[in-house]
Enzyme design. Structure first.
Site, PDB file in Angstrom:
ATOM      1  N   PRO A 138       0.835  -1.209   0.000  1.00 35.08           N
ATOM      2  CA  PRO A 138       0.000   0.000   0.000  1.00 35.08           C
ATOM      3  C   PRO A 138       0.865   1.252   0.000  1.00 35.08           C
ATOM      4  O   PRO A 138       1.801   1.369   0.782  1.00 35.08           O
ATOM      5  CB  PRO A 138      -0.777  -0.119   1.319  1.00 35.08           C
ATOM      6  CG  PRO A 138       0.070  -0.971   2.202  1.00 35.08           C
ATOM      7  CD  PRO A 138       0.794  -1.918   1.291  1.00 35.08           C
ATOM      8  N   ALA A 175       0.568   5.725  -0.702  1.00 42.68           N
ATOM      9  CA  ALA A 175      -0.288   6.890  -0.901  1.00 42.68           C
ATOM     10  C   ALA A 175      -0.072   7.478  -2.298  1.00 42.68           C
ATOM     11  O   ALA A 175       0.955   7.254  -2.932  1.00 42.68           O
ATOM     12  CB  ALA A 175       0.028   7.943   0.159  1.00 42.68           C
ATOM     13  N   SER A 222      -4.089   1.705  -0.573  1.00 39.86           N
ATOM     14  CA  SER A 222      -3.866   2.552   0.598  1.00 39.86           C
ATOM     15  C   SER A 222      -5.103   3.400   0.873  1.00 39.86           C
ATOM     16  O   SER A 222      -5.773   3.869  -0.053  1.00 39.86           O
ATOM     17  CB  SER A 222      -2.671   3.472   0.329  1.00 39.86           C
ATOM     18  OG  SER A 222      -2.612   4.499   1.302  1.00 39.86           O
ATOM     19  N   GLN A 228      -5.854  -1.227   2.879  1.00 41.70           N
ATOM     20  CA  GLN A 228      -5.013  -0.784   4.012  1.00 41.70           C
ATOM     21  C   GLN A 228      -5.631   0.427   4.670  1.00 41.70           C
ATOM     22  O   GLN A 228      -6.141   1.337   4.004  1.00 41.70           O
ATOM     23  CB  GLN A 228      -3.610  -0.431   3.514  1.00 41.70           C
ATOM     24  CG  GLN A 228      -2.681   0.158   4.575  1.00 41.70           C
ATOM     25  CD  GLN A 228      -2.845   1.670   4.777  1.00 41.70           C
ATOM     26  OE1 GLN A 228      -3.488   2.345   3.985  1.00 41.70           O
ATOM     27  NE2 GLN A 228      -2.269   2.193   5.843  1.00 41.70           N
ATOM     28  N   TYR A 268      -5.641   2.743   8.859  1.00 49.71           N
ATOM     29  CA  TYR A 268      -5.044   2.914  10.180  1.00 49.71           C
ATOM     30  C   TYR A 268      -6.107   2.614  11.222  1.00 49.71           C
ATOM     31  O   TYR A 268      -7.291   2.861  11.008  1.00 49.71           O
ATOM     32  CB  TYR A 268      -4.518   4.342  10.333  1.00 49.71           C
ATOM     33  CG  TYR A 268      -3.470   4.669   9.293  1.00 49.71           C
ATOM     34  CD1 TYR A 268      -2.138   4.394   9.527  1.00 49.71           C
ATOM     35  CD2 TYR A 268      -3.831   5.204   8.054  1.00 49.71           C
ATOM     36  CE1 TYR A 268      -1.176   4.649   8.564  1.00 49.71           C
ATOM     37  CE2 TYR A 268      -2.882   5.466   7.087  1.00 49.71           C
ATOM     38  CZ  TYR A 268      -1.554   5.188   7.342  1.00 49.71           C
ATOM     39  OH  TYR A 268      -0.600   5.431   6.393  1.00 49.71           O
ATOM     40  N   THR A 310      -1.944  -0.580   9.306  1.00 46.29           N
ATOM     41  CA  THR A 310      -0.566  -0.131   9.475  1.00 46.29           C
ATOM     42  C   THR A 310      -0.361   0.340  10.904  1.00 46.29           C
ATOM     43  O   THR A 310      -1.051   1.247  11.366  1.00 46.29           O
ATOM     44  CB  THR A 310      -0.267   1.008   8.486  1.00 46.29           C
ATOM     45  OG1 THR A 310      -0.460   0.510   7.159  1.00 46.29           O
ATOM     46  CG2 THR A 310       1.162   1.510   8.628  1.00 46.29           C
ATOM     47  N   LYS A 346       0.544  -4.484   9.733  1.00 48.41           N
ATOM     48  CA  LYS A 346       1.724  -4.169   8.916  1.00 48.41           C
ATOM     49  C   LYS A 346       2.642  -3.227   9.687  1.00 48.41           C
ATOM     50  O   LYS A 346       2.170  -2.319  10.367  1.00 48.41           O
ATOM     51  CB  LYS A 346       1.273  -3.501   7.615  1.00 48.41           C
ATOM     52  CG  LYS A 346       2.398  -2.944   6.765  1.00 48.41           C
ATOM     53  CD  LYS A 346       1.863  -2.407   5.449  1.00 48.41           C
ATOM     54  CE  LYS A 346       2.957  -1.741   4.642  1.00 48.41           C
ATOM     55  NZ  LYS A 346       3.370  -0.439   5.189  1.00 48.41           N
ATOM     56  N   SER A 393       7.763  -5.185   8.274  1.00 52.68           N
ATOM     57  CA  SER A 393       8.039  -4.020   7.423  1.00 52.68           C
ATOM     58  C   SER A 393       8.586  -2.890   8.268  1.00 52.68           C
ATOM     59  O   SER A 393       8.200  -2.737   9.433  1.00 52.68           O
ATOM     60  CB  SER A 393       6.721  -3.559   6.760  1.00 52.68           C
ATOM     61  OG  SER A 393       6.848  -2.265   6.217  1.00 52.68           O
ATOM     62  N   HIS A 410       8.366   0.158   6.827  1.00 44.64           N
ATOM     63  CA  HIS A 410       7.762   1.266   6.081  1.00 44.64           C
ATOM     64  C   HIS A 410       8.747   1.806   5.034  1.00 44.64           C
ATOM     65  O   HIS A 410       8.847   3.018   4.816  1.00 44.64           O
ATOM     66  CB  HIS A 410       7.345   2.382   7.052  1.00 44.64           C
ATOM     67  CG  HIS A 410       6.061   3.060   6.666  1.00 44.64           C
ATOM     68  ND1 HIS A 410       4.901   2.900   7.369  1.00 44.64           N
ATOM     69  CD2 HIS A 410       5.760   3.904   5.650  1.00 44.64           C
ATOM     70  CE1 HIS A 410       3.934   3.619   6.811  1.00 44.64           C
ATOM     71  NE2 HIS A 410       4.439   4.229   5.761  1.00 44.64           N
ATOM     72  N   ARG A 464      11.107   4.652   6.036  1.00 54.64           N
ATOM     73  CA  ARG A 464      10.611   6.029   6.079  1.00 54.64           C
ATOM     74  C   ARG A 464      10.164   6.469   7.462  1.00 54.64           C
ATOM     75  O   ARG A 464       9.767   7.611   7.636  1.00 54.64           O
ATOM     76  CB  ARG A 464       9.431   6.179   5.106  1.00 54.64           C
ATOM     77  CG  ARG A 464       9.823   6.008   3.660  1.00 54.64           C
ATOM     78  CD  ARG A 464       8.643   5.613   2.801  1.00 54.64           C
ATOM     79  NE  ARG A 464       7.805   6.727   2.426  1.00 54.64           N
ATOM     80  CZ  ARG A 464       7.911   7.390   1.283  1.00 54.64           C
ATOM     81  NH1 ARG A 464       8.827   7.069   0.412  1.00 54.64           N
ATOM     82  NH2 ARG A 464       7.096   8.379   1.009  1.00 54.64           N
ATOM     83  N   GLY A 488      12.577  -3.489   0.699  1.00 56.15           N
ATOM     84  CA  GLY A 488      13.874  -3.982   0.226  1.00 56.15           C
ATOM     85  C   GLY A 488      13.839  -4.989  -0.900  1.00 56.15           C
ATOM     86  O   GLY A 488      14.892  -5.402  -1.382  1.00 56.15           O
ATOM     87  N   ARG A 512      14.008  -6.066  -4.413  1.00 60.34           N
ATOM     88  CA  ARG A 512      14.458  -5.402  -5.634  1.00 60.34           C
ATOM     89  C   ARG A 512      14.579  -6.353  -6.817  1.00 60.34           C
ATOM     90  O   ARG A 512      15.011  -5.967  -7.900  1.00 60.34           O
ATOM     91  CB  ARG A 512      15.813  -4.709  -5.401  1.00 60.34           C
ATOM     92  CG  ARG A 512      15.744  -3.500  -4.473  1.00 60.34           C
ATOM     93  CD  ARG A 512      14.902  -2.376  -5.073  1.00 60.34           C
ATOM     94  NE  ARG A 512      14.746  -1.236  -4.179  1.00 60.34           N
ATOM     95  CZ  ARG A 512      13.752  -1.124  -3.296  1.00 60.34           C
ATOM     96  NH1 ARG A 512      12.833  -2.057  -3.179  1.00 60.34           N
ATOM     97  NH2 ARG A 512      13.678  -0.057  -2.528  1.00 60.34           N
ATOM     98  N   GLY A 569       7.061  -2.046  -3.068  1.00 61.09           N
ATOM     99  CA  GLY A 569       6.486  -0.723  -2.899  1.00 61.09           C
ATOM    100  C   GLY A 569       6.931   0.238  -3.987  1.00 61.09           C
ATOM    101  O   GLY A 569       6.452   0.176  -5.134  1.00 61.09           O
TER     102      GLY A 569
END
Ligand SMILES: *[C@@H]1O[C@H](CO)[C@@H](O)[C@H](O)[C@H]1NC(C)=O
Ligand SMILES: *[C@@H]1O[C@H](CO)[C@@H](O)[C@H](O)[C@H]1NC(C)=O
Ligand SMILES: *[C@@H]1O[C@H](CO)[C@@H](O)[C@H](O)[C@H]1NC(C)=O
Ligand SMILES: *[C@@H]1O[C@H](CO)[C@@H](O)[C@H](O)[C@H]1NC(C)=O
Ligand SMILES: CC(=O)N[C@H]1CO[C@H](CO)[C@@H](O)[C@@H]1O
Length: 386
Positions: free
Chosen positions: A100, A102, A129, A151, A153, A179, A242, A264, A266, A269, A299, A301, A320
């Site tokens: 998810p 934004a 999200s 997702q 809050y 989250t 999450k 996670s 995030h 961030r 992470g 990739r 993400g």
């Protein structure tokens, strides 16, 4: 004559680039990231690319994956690779979904609907999200063939929680992702990101359409495990938490009836110096792996990271920001091509590692790089089991 016309049509297609696409030359997530910069102004770039504080955790997310080695198995029939799976009742063609995030319309005018459609084309679960720039109902209608989770809050006010739950259930979302690692904005030492926050609106239609303002009604900094328990009881959908990085955190969520956990940080961030999600994964798996579905983001990739996370006990992983880069470059097709690139890589890694299906990806197939550090005096191989 017919042949000549065919030739002409072919030549024309070729010279106009009709049969090729803008993502053809992009061979890695890094290529997508660099290309995406052509489509995003500097403020948007820094919204999608930033970490927190000194970006320590942001860097760890990829570094910790690189410190893990894969031990292949041999003389195994890998002529048919089966990547399909079912996660908490949701089927998927392969164990990689879209995390998810934004604000997809900032990246491309087709926004969340394009991302959801691109994910569906790749047989990936898509998590919408609550900070989307498209109503959840519109995403459901625009991407009916995509498996979708929602997702949000955890709010102290269960009436507000139920407003979201009802909408998500009615629109056909198959799980709710809560989250937990975001009770406040983090510290971002990046001027272009700070300017982004001033320049771009924070009107999110799923909130404003219910008469809610973002700051008052998200993030839930005062919520506790009792609020979580009530939330779980108010929905028939499986609830997933999450942003959990510890075994005890996952075990606490389990006592509230939560069915799954996404390990996670995030995307690096939020809490800087938190562990990489792949570092935290074994602790969570050891604590609750038998009783909860454990997943991971932050992470991933390419194919090797997916394999490593599954070997360490993740049932599913999520990608993400790379998805946003695909979206920025070419909308739905860009998301699809990014996911197909990772899917092809994962199939190759499974084949090379000797694992023909997901249950054949074993924990003993990955070791930390220190396993091979023969020069360390304290090291003793005969003590280690494979
Ligand atoms: C692939 O694996 C899934 C379960 O993970 C199983 O249901 C399905 O039958 C398998 N497909 C083939 C072709 O073996
Ligand atoms: C909970 O939210 C609803 C809907 O916004 C509101 O009507 C109600 O007053 C709120 N309850 C409390 C205790 O704040
Ligand atoms: C996975 O592969 C193993 C080894 O080939 C096989 O025994 C098992 O049945 C397969 N599982 C599924 C779900 O296809
Ligand atoms: C390595 O471990 C084995 C088994 O525990 C032990 O017998 C052996 O003495 C150890 N070797 C060294 C160099 O420590
Ligand atoms: C529960 C709720 O208020 N849902 C609203 C979300 O937004 C759409 C579009 O504005 C409304 O139709 C829903 O009623």
């Amino acid at each position: 004559m017919f042949r000549f016309v065919c030739f002409l049509v072919l030549a024309l297609n070729f010279s106009l680039g009709i049969s090729s696409s803008i993502t053809d030359d992009l061979l890695s997530v890094e290529d997508y990231k660099n290309k995406a910069k052509e489509f995003l102004n500097v403020y948007k770039q820094n919204n999608y690319y930033h970490g927190a504080f000194e970006d320590i955790t942001l860097g760890l997310n990829t570094k910790a994956f690189a410190e893990i080695r894969i031990k292949p198995k041999y003389l195994i029939d890998v002529s048919h690779i089966n990547m399909s799976t079912t996660v908490l009742g949701t089927p998927a063609d392969w164990p990689v979904g879209v995390a998810p995030m934004a604000r997809h319309r900032d990246a491309h005018p087709d926004g969340e609907i394009a991302t959801a459609r691109g994910a569906g084309k790749s047989g990936s679960i898509f998590i919408l999200s609550s900070l989307a720039q498209t109503l959840l109902e519109d995403v459901a209608q625009g991407a009916p063939d995509t498996e979708k989770w929602f997702q949000m809050y955890l709010n102290k006010n269960q009436t507000i929680n139920s407003m979201f739950i009802d909408r998500a259930e009615r629109a056909g979302y198959k799980a709710i992702v809560l989250t937990l690692d975001d009770p406040t904005d983090s510290v971002v030492r990046n001027l272009n990101y700070q300017k982004f926050r001033k320049l771009y609106s924070t009107d999110f239609p799923n909130y404003s359409s219910m008469g809610l303002s973002l700051n008052q009604h998200t993030f839930g900094p005062s919520t506790n495990v009792e609020d979580l328990r009530q939330f779980v009881q108010n929905t028939k959908l499986p609830v997933i938490v999450k942003g959990v990085l510890t075994g005890s955190g996952a075990a606490l969520a389990k006592t509230a009836g939560v069915k799954g956990v996404i390990v996670s940080n995030h995307g690096g961030r939020n809490l800087d110096s938190a562990p990489a999600s792949i570092e935290a994964l074994p602790e969570v798996v050891d604590a609750v792996g038998g009783q909860m579905t454990v997943m991971l983001d932050s992470g991933i990739r390419g194919g090797p990271e997916v394999f490593k996370a599954l070997a360490l006990g993740a049932k599913q992983v999520f990608v993400g920001s790379p998805v946003i880069w695909g979206l920025a470059i070419d909308g739905e097709d860009g998301v699809h091509s990014l996911l197909e690139m990772i899917k092809n890589e994962f199939e190759v890694v499974m084949t090379l590692a000797g694992s023909s299906n997901l249950t054949e990806i074993k924990r003993g197939q990955v070791v930390h790089e220190s396993y091979y550090d023969f020069l360390l005096m304290h090291h003793n191989h005969s003590k280690k089991k494979n």
